[in-house]
Design a protein around this motif. Structure first.
Motif, PDB file in Angstrom:
ATOM      1  N   PHE A   9       0.848  -1.195   0.000  1.00 16.90           N
ATOM      2  CA  PHE A   9       0.000   0.000   0.000  1.00 16.90           C
ATOM      3  C   PHE A   9       0.882   1.243   0.000  1.00 16.90           C
ATOM      4  O   PHE A   9       1.865   1.318   0.748  1.00 16.90           O
ATOM      5  N   ASP A  59      -0.708   7.051   0.213  1.00 15.53           N
ATOM      6  CA  ASP A  59      -2.043   7.619  -0.050  1.00 15.53           C
ATOM      7  C   ASP A  59      -3.148   6.560   0.015  1.00 15.53           C
ATOM      8  O   ASP A  59      -4.313   6.862  -0.252  1.00 15.53           O
ATOM      9  N   SER A 112      -3.481   3.814  -1.831  1.00 18.04           N
ATOM     10  CA  SER A 112      -3.689   2.995  -3.036  1.00 18.04           C
ATOM     11  C   SER A 112      -2.802   1.755  -2.974  1.00 18.04           C
ATOM     12  O   SER A 112      -1.780   1.731  -2.282  1.00 18.04           O
ATOM     13  N   ARG A 144      -1.655  -0.051 -10.314  1.00 15.94           N
ATOM     14  CA  ARG A 144      -2.116   0.750  -9.180  1.00 15.94           C
ATOM     15  C   ARG A 144      -3.636   0.647  -9.084  1.00 15.94           C
ATOM     16  O   ARG A 144      -4.322   0.711 -10.113  1.00 15.94           O
ATOM     17  N   SER A 145      -4.140   0.466  -7.877  1.00 16.50           N
ATOM     18  CA  SER A 145      -5.594   0.460  -7.670  1.00 16.50           C
ATOM     19  C   SER A 145      -5.936   1.428  -6.545  1.00 16.50           C
ATOM     20  O   SER A 145      -5.357   1.354  -5.458  1.00 16.50           O
ATOM     21  N   SER A 146      -6.870   2.317  -6.799  1.00 16.87           N
ATOM     22  CA  SER A 146      -7.274   3.299  -5.774  1.00 16.87           C
ATOM     23  C   SER A 146      -8.555   2.877  -5.083  1.00 16.87           C
ATOM     24  O   SER A 146      -9.082   3.613  -4.246  1.00 16.87           O
ATOM     25  N   ASP A 147      -9.109   1.701  -5.473  1.00 17.41           N
ATOM     26  CA  ASP A 147     -10.373   1.264  -4.878  1.00 17.41           C
ATOM     27  C   ASP A 147     -10.274  -0.175  -4.359  1.00 17.41           C
ATOM     28  O   ASP A 147     -11.160  -0.995  -4.561  1.00 17.41           O
ATOM     29  N   ASP A 148      -9.142  -0.459  -3.713  1.00 16.36           N
ATOM     30  CA  ASP A 148      -8.921  -1.767  -3.078  1.00 16.36           C
ATOM     31  C   ASP A 148      -9.084  -2.938  -4.052  1.00 16.36           C
ATOM     32  O   ASP A 148      -9.691  -3.963  -3.721  1.00 16.36           O
ATOM     33  N   TRP A 185      -8.060  -1.153 -11.883  1.00 17.34           N
ATOM     34  CA  TRP A 185      -6.602  -0.977 -11.924  1.00 17.34           C
ATOM     35  C   TRP A 185      -6.230   0.020 -13.016  1.00 17.34           C
ATOM     36  O   TRP A 185      -6.831   0.040 -14.080  1.00 17.34           O
ATOM     37  N   SER A 186      -5.198   0.785 -12.722  1.00 12.82           N
ATOM     38  CA  SER A 186      -4.690   1.729 -13.722  1.00 12.82           C
ATOM     39  C   SER A 186      -3.986   0.953 -14.832  1.00 12.82           C
ATOM     40  O   SER A 186      -3.620  -0.214 -14.655  1.00 12.82           O
ATOM     41  N   ARG A 204      -2.317  -1.955   5.603  1.00 12.40           N
ATOM     42  CA  ARG A 204      -2.565  -0.527   5.418  1.00 12.40           C
ATOM     43  C   ARG A 204      -2.987   0.020   6.766  1.00 12.40           C
ATOM     44  O   ARG A 204      -4.091  -0.264   7.237  1.00 12.40           O
TER      45      ARG A 204
END
Lengths: 369, 154
Positions: free
Chosen positions: A18, A21, A23, A38-42, A46-47, A348
């Motif tokens: 993690f 921030d 992510s 990268r994932s900002s929503d668990d 994914w980016s 995290r």
């Protein structure tokens, strides 16, 4: 879905961490590149991945020898991997750094030894004072013994230290002779801040138990102690390395695989410090097919995750403890029909998660209670 | 026209031969391969991988024993999928085979079909005397251990 395998079988080895921030970052291999997702929503989306190494090169990414990812204390994002060279069993330990977490500098080889021999199975540790320490399995002493027609048990563990967040490394030094040859190495930070590395060792004559090294602040060896006492005697490759975590009270927890009394099992135990390590609370993890356990701690809790084939499918299971490893509750997390990477337990802040990459389902993240 | 095509045909044929050095192993074939009643002659099924140095010692020993006693059948199983570097590592031992490598089936399902009590350590060897008896050995083999398990003399 990122992480899903193409038609031909690919190496699934992946690591997750993690970011500050919140992510989730994952590194794995795609052809001759380490790719960062990268994932900002668990883990729900994914980016598009970023290539860590702009220039293609060979990369190891099986479960025991996968790319690693960590943050340096100064916020720099670090990715390490083993680059196989031409000869069998050969490799170089590579590290790339992105100051901004996005754009990586060209990878550097962390050791000075240029020989086309084994430097593989690295473990990546960062410390609060912005040190970056990598330790790996190294066969230079074995090769020297062979040249001199002398016997040499196993391989050796070498380490290299960076004091500038992974931008440059001091010349490597040996932590110990006689490690096992192809099991992953694990690391953690001890109660007083000392770096710890743990690996499968070859104790005389051929007992493949584990050793724990405590390092001084400059990265040199303070002590190397035997950490497990199961006495698995085999001239072979278990391909099954340990995992280590130190909790907020300073207690060292470990999981490892050994054959004990003729049966191969995953074990949990606490490695009590002293003139010699005493294993406390050793207990079996999972059933007879349990494999490749990983562990992590967060304040007030400890989690172990592993995979276990049930005759039809591979199950992902977890053990949670809220009393420092005295008692555990077991949970079923997921299952898959196909190939899968080893489970990784990631933290995290106060929460623990299990990250698992499978051939059919791709990347998945499971929050733990 | 035929004369111009011929080298291409030969190249294609050579390519397909190289790709067929290993038979892909799935769980059903693994179970069959490890059944004692399927082996009517002394047979050693030896598991190895490209990462396993100790496996080379076993392959070398088995290679020399097959030259001493032609009754010994050696079947190799690479516990990893076929790749370009696999055959050069095995071919030097001159073993007649058959040679298997893990196929597209789940590796854990294949391992379970090979032996539910196997923890994945290599080398792992299964020895059949050809009359229904089966032994399992992890680690480096010795000629006396193979003699004892197979009933052959080398």
């Amino acid at each position: 879905m990122p992480g899903m395998a193409k038609a031909t079988r690919q190496e699934l080895g992946a690591s997750a961490v993690f970011a500050p921030d919140g992510s989730l970052l994952v590194v794995t291999k795609q052809g001759e590149h380490v790719m960062l997702y990268r994932s900002s929503d668990d883990g729900k989306s994914w980016s598009a991945p970023t290539a860590v190494n702009a220039q293609p090169e060979q990369i190891s990414a099986d479960g025991e020898n996968r790319p690693k990812v960590a943050f340096a204390a100064d916020g720099g994002l670090l990715v390490s991997w083993t680059r196989p060279l031409g000869k069998p069993y050969s490799g170089a330990i590579r590290l790339a750094r992105a100051d901004d977490g996005q754009r990586f500098s060209p990878p550097l080889t962390v050791h000075k030894d240029p020989a086309e021999i084994t430097h593989r199975f690295e473990s990546l540790l960062t410390t609060p004072d912005n040190k970056v320490i990598l330790a790996w399995i190294d066969k230079r002493d074995l090769e020297a013994a062979k040249s001199g027609k002398k016997a040499y048990r196993g391989a050796a563990i070498y380490a290299a230290v960076s004091t500038d967040g992974g931008r440059s490394f001091q010349p490597e030094h040996k932590l110990a002779d006689h490690s096992c040859e192809c099991c992953r190495v694990t690391s953690a930070i001890d109660a007083d801040g000392a770096p710890l590395f743990m690996w499968r060792h070859v104790f005389e004559p051929n007992e493949r138990d584990h050793a724990l090294a405590r390092l001084k602040p400059d990265g040199t060896v303070e002590s190397v102690q035997r950490a497990t006492f199961d006495r698995w005697k085999v001239d072979g490759c278990p391909h099954h390395g340990p995992s280590l975590a130190v909790d907020e009270r300073g207690v060292r927890h470990a999981v490892w695989f050994n054959q004990k009394d003729g049966a191969g099992r995953v074990f949990y135990g606490r490695l009590a410090a002293g003139s010699g390590i005493a294993v406390e609370g050793q207990r079996q993890v999972g059933g007879p097919r349990a494999a490749h356990a990983d562990m992590a701690v967060a304040p007030g809790k400890l989690a172990i995750a592993w995979k276990e084939f049930d005759g039809e499918r591979t199950q992902l299971r977890g053990l949670m403890s809220a009393d420092g490893g005295d008692s555990f509750s077991e949970i079923a997390l997921a299952a898959t029909d196909g190939a899968s990477d080893q489970a990784r337990v990631v933290r995290r802040q106060d929460q623990l998660f299990v990250f698992w990459r499978t051939e059919k389902e791709g990347f998945r993240l499971f929050p733990l209670p | 026209m035929m004369r111009r095509l011929l080298p291409v045909v030969l190249l294609v044929a050579a390519g397909s031969l190289a790709a067929a050095e290993f038979t892909p192993l799935d769980r059903a074939e693994a179970q069959r391969l490890l059944s004692a009643d399927k082996h009517r002659q002394p047979t050693v099924v030896t598991l190895w991988s490209s990462d396993c140095g100790y496996c080379k010692a076993n392959l070398k020993l088995l290679s020399s024993l097959t030259r001493n006693n032609r009754k010994l059948r050696v079947i190799t199983v690479a516990a990893e999928p076929e790749s370009a570097h696999l055959w050069p590592m095995l071919s030097r031992y001159g073993l007649a085979g058959p040679h298997y490598a893990y196929g597209s089936d789940s590796p854990e399902a294949i391992a379970y079909a090979i032996d539910p009590n196997w923890g994945g350590e290599l080398p792992r060897t299964f020895l059949f005397d050809g009359a229904g008896r089966k032994e399992r050995i992890s680690g480096v083999l010795t000629a006396p251990a193979i003699e004892k398990a197979t009933g052959l003399r080398f």
